[in-house]
Enzyme design. Structure first.
Site, short mmCIF file in Angstrom:
data_model
loop_
_atom_site.label_atom_id
_atom_site.label_comp_id
_atom_site.label_asym_id
_atom_site.label_seq_id
_atom_site.Cartn_x
_atom_site.Cartn_y
_atom_site.Cartn_z
N ASP A 244 -16.26 20.62 -1.85
CA ASP A 244 -16.75 21.94 -2.25
C ASP A 244 -15.85 23.25 -1.09
O ASP A 244 -16.48 22.76 0.27
CB ASP A 244 -17.98 22.47 -2.74
CG ASP A 244 -17.67 23.94 -3.63
OD1 ASP A 244 -17.06 23.99 -4.46
OD2 ASP A 244 -18.29 24.45 -2.70
N GLU A 281 -11.81 20.40 -2.50
CA GLU A 281 -11.00 21.77 -2.90
C GLU A 281 -11.33 22.47 -0.95
O GLU A 281 -12.06 22.69 -0.96
CB GLU A 281 -12.30 22.36 -3.06
CG GLU A 281 -11.73 23.94 -4.05
CD GLU A 281 -13.24 24.51 -4.33
OE1 GLU A 281 -13.14 25.32 -5.79
OE2 GLU A 281 -14.25 24.27 -4.03
N ASP A 307 -2.95 26.11 -7.11
CA ASP A 307 -1.33 26.65 -7.37
C ASP A 307 -0.76 26.24 -8.06
O ASP A 307 -0.11 26.34 -9.59
CB ASP A 307 -0.05 26.40 -6.42
CG ASP A 307 -0.57 27.08 -4.97
OD1 ASP A 307 -1.30 28.05 -4.63
OD2 ASP A 307 0.20 27.58 -4.21
N HIS A 309 -3.09 24.99 -10.79
CA HIS A 309 -2.95 25.89 -12.13
C HIS A 309 -3.01 27.43 -12.57
O HIS A 309 -2.72 27.15 -13.36
CB HIS A 309 -4.63 25.44 -11.37
CG HIS A 309 -5.67 26.50 -12.69
ND1 HIS A 309 -6.35 27.86 -12.24
CD2 HIS A 309 -6.32 26.37 -13.82
CE1 HIS A 309 -6.16 28.75 -13.32
NE2 HIS A 309 -6.79 27.10 -13.87
#
Length: 586
Positions: A244, A281, A307, A309
């Site tokens: 994360d 991520e 990007d 997405h």
């Protein structure tokens, strides 16, 4: 058995196990460590008291049966007998599926989720990507406020439940990736500061003091995080970790934590003979994240590509607020750029950030599977005011185009649970904080955040209301009804096509060719001998594809959302509104 804990600044440390308490001794070979032995069996509760303070859970607890505030429990990993031999599954050719255990089914447990894994195997998914499962307050939550980084949330089924889930997944040929959070912990139930300098004021993050990766004492903190990561992969037979927000890891040391982690995971993969993956991520748009260590990179195996997405989302919805502003001026151009260059921001100016951002990807060297492409994730749905999915505003035809773009793009595709049938259920932000003050702060903070963007406070779902979580559970009966059944069949067809056609998982980004018309809202691209075209407009499109590679016509239709004929001698593809097609050259 042997008990040990790191507490470098303590004058004394005591162990409480079962009904007895005993002092611990300093470890003469490891500065800051305290040890003792005591009789204990699987399930016995225990904890540590530092300098006569309250008895606290073990930072390396393998089980927290009473939640993050309770005592730890002894857990014997040998109690589980693995049923399925598993050689592992790497990322090349993979199709990921992000899954939240607590809302994948109404029951919200590992065992209930395992009963639905057959659906994913039939769909053609290769890897389940679990959202975090470390203990967090209450029963239901996203999992990003977890503590006890070696333990498993008890309401989901605890460590035994996770092992049963992984075993069942492997039996169906599915790999399992777990989302882990190293950039912050808690705040509720976070007792690490009582033991040592796990956090530092040298750096600050959106969650407060940073995890200590480079200040005094950071060697042991890094060892704590590394040990946790390896334990998930080793003890639970996981196939990878999703890391994360690695951009929030404040680390100024020459050898970064992420390099140490990738080195250790690669060594474990060699020892076990199974491919193991680290998926980052990252908000940095930095190809060095996944560049091999020998070439000066961090050596992670893949990274999420926001990007892609953002360009896809603006092309589909027309939204332009916040970070979408950078993509909204020419969304199809932005989408085409990501398909050929991975990042849109590769040293370009970002109006959202007010500065240039990113670094170019060397497409002649970077394999496409190192970038994960998606239309929806837990963040991109749940962090919206109402947690609305794309299906809430897109027609089935545009949902079909979405699936085609994600599943035939050069990247490793990822779906968010329920996306494959256009789930009508939202996925909202929900919590179950047991601290009333923290619960109220989260509730009011959420309302203020969206109130600043024009939402009425009463419209924002209360994260603490159990109904918010309940609304977010998948409705499995939907997939049998129109229009969901047709969307589901389309996604299954696309995934089967991706598996059958090597051109669709070719890792060579440099060979992808694109064409688009911003005004007419169509995009076409070539992947080897395949051509994919999508028409996002409400009117028919005449798309100049040119002749097939081996003859004057346009090849044959492999899959189409609406009936469509291959281009004739003029090379024009006549594509119906809100539709898509995959063509093969003869």
């Amino acid at each position: 058995m042997q008990f040990e804990v790191w507490a470098p600044d303590a004058e004394s440390v005591g162990l409480r196990v079962a009904d007895g308490t005993r002092p611990m001794e300093r470890d003469s070979t490891r500065p800051g460590w305290w040890t003792t032995s005591a009789e204990a069996v699987d399930g016995d509760r225990y904890g540590f008291s530092v300098d006569g303070g309250p008895v606290l859970p073990d930072p390396r607890s393998r089980r927290q049966p009473d939640g993050p505030d309770g005592l730890s429990a002894v857990y014997d990993h040998n109690t589980h007998v693995w049923r399925n031999e598993w050689a592992g599954r790497g990322l090349p050719g993979a199709v990921l599926y992000e899954l939240h255990v607590g809302t994948y089914t109404g029951a919200g447990t590992f065992d209930a989720a395992a009963e639905r894994l057959g659906h994913l195997a039939e769909l053609g998914i290769t890897h389940v990507s679990l959202m975090p499962v470390c203990p967090f307050p209450g029963t239901h939550g996203w999992g990003y406020e977890g503590v006890s980084l070696w333990a498993v949330h008890e309401p989901y089924g605890g460590p035994a439940g996770l092992k049963r889930f992984v075993d069942a997944a492997h039996g169906l040929g599915l790999g399992v990736v777990l989302d882990v959070v190293h950039n912050h912990l808690g705040p509720s139930g976070n007792y690490l500061p009582a033991f040592g300098p796990y956090f530092t004021d040298t750096h600050h993050t959106p969650w407060g003091a940073a995890v200590n990766l480079d200040a005094p004492g950071s060697d042991e903190v890094r060892a704590y995080l590394l040990g946790s990561a390896l334990a998930w992969l080793r003890d639970y037979h996981l196939d990878g970790l999703r890391l994360d927000a690695v951009h929030a890891l404040a680390d100024s040391r020459a050898l970064t934590f992420l390099e140490e982690l990738s080195t250790a995971v690669d060594a474990l993969a060699a020892d076990t003979g199974r491919p193991l993956s680290l998926i980052a991520e990252s908000d940095l748009c930095d190809p060095r994240t996944t560049t091999p260590r020998a070439s000066g990179g961090l050596g992670l195996h893949a990274q999420w590509n926001d990007d892609f997405h953002h360009a896809l989302h603006t092309a589909l919805t027309g939204e332009s607020q916040g970070y979408y502003a950078d993509f909204a001026a020419a969304p199809l151009a932005a989408l085409a750029k990501t398909m050929t260059s991975a990042f849109f921001h590769d040293g370009t100016y970002s109006s959202f950030r007010g500065r240039t951002h990113g670094r170019p990807v060397d497409v002649t060297r970077a394999a496409a599977h190192r970038f994960v492409g998606y239309a929806q994730t837990h963040d991109q749905i749940g962090n919206r005011a109402l947690g609305d999915r794309l299906a809430a505003s897109l027609s089935p035809g545009l949902q079909a185009c979405t699936g085609a773009l994600v599943l035939t793009a050069p990247f490793t595709p990822m779906l968010f649970m329920g996306e494959e049938w256009g789930a009508g259920t939202p996925w909202q932000f929900f919590t179950d904080h047991t601290d009333p003050e923290l619960a109220e702060a989260v509730r009011n903070g959420r309302r203020r955040e969206f109130g600043a963007h024009g939402w009425a406070e009463e419209e924002i779902p209360d994260p603490q209301d159990p109904a918010t979580r309940d609304r977010s559970c998948l409705d499995w009966s939907e997939q049998e009804r129109a229009p969901h059944a047709r969307v589901h069949a389309w996604y299954r067809e696309l995934i089967a096509l991706r598996r059958a056609m090597p051109d669709l998982h070719d890792p060579d980004l440099a060979t992808v060719r694109t064409a688009y018309d911003e005004a007419a809202r169509w995009l076409a691209y070539r992947r080897g001998d395949l051509r994919i075209a999508v028409n996002l407009s409400g009117t028919p499109a005449a798309i100049p594809l040119g002749g097939g590679r081996h003859r004057g016509g346009g090849g044959r239709v492999l899959a189409a959302w609406e009936p469509v004929e291959a281009p004739g001698a003029d090379g024009l593809l006549h594509l119906p509104p809100e539709s898509c097609v995959i063509l093969a050259d003869d």
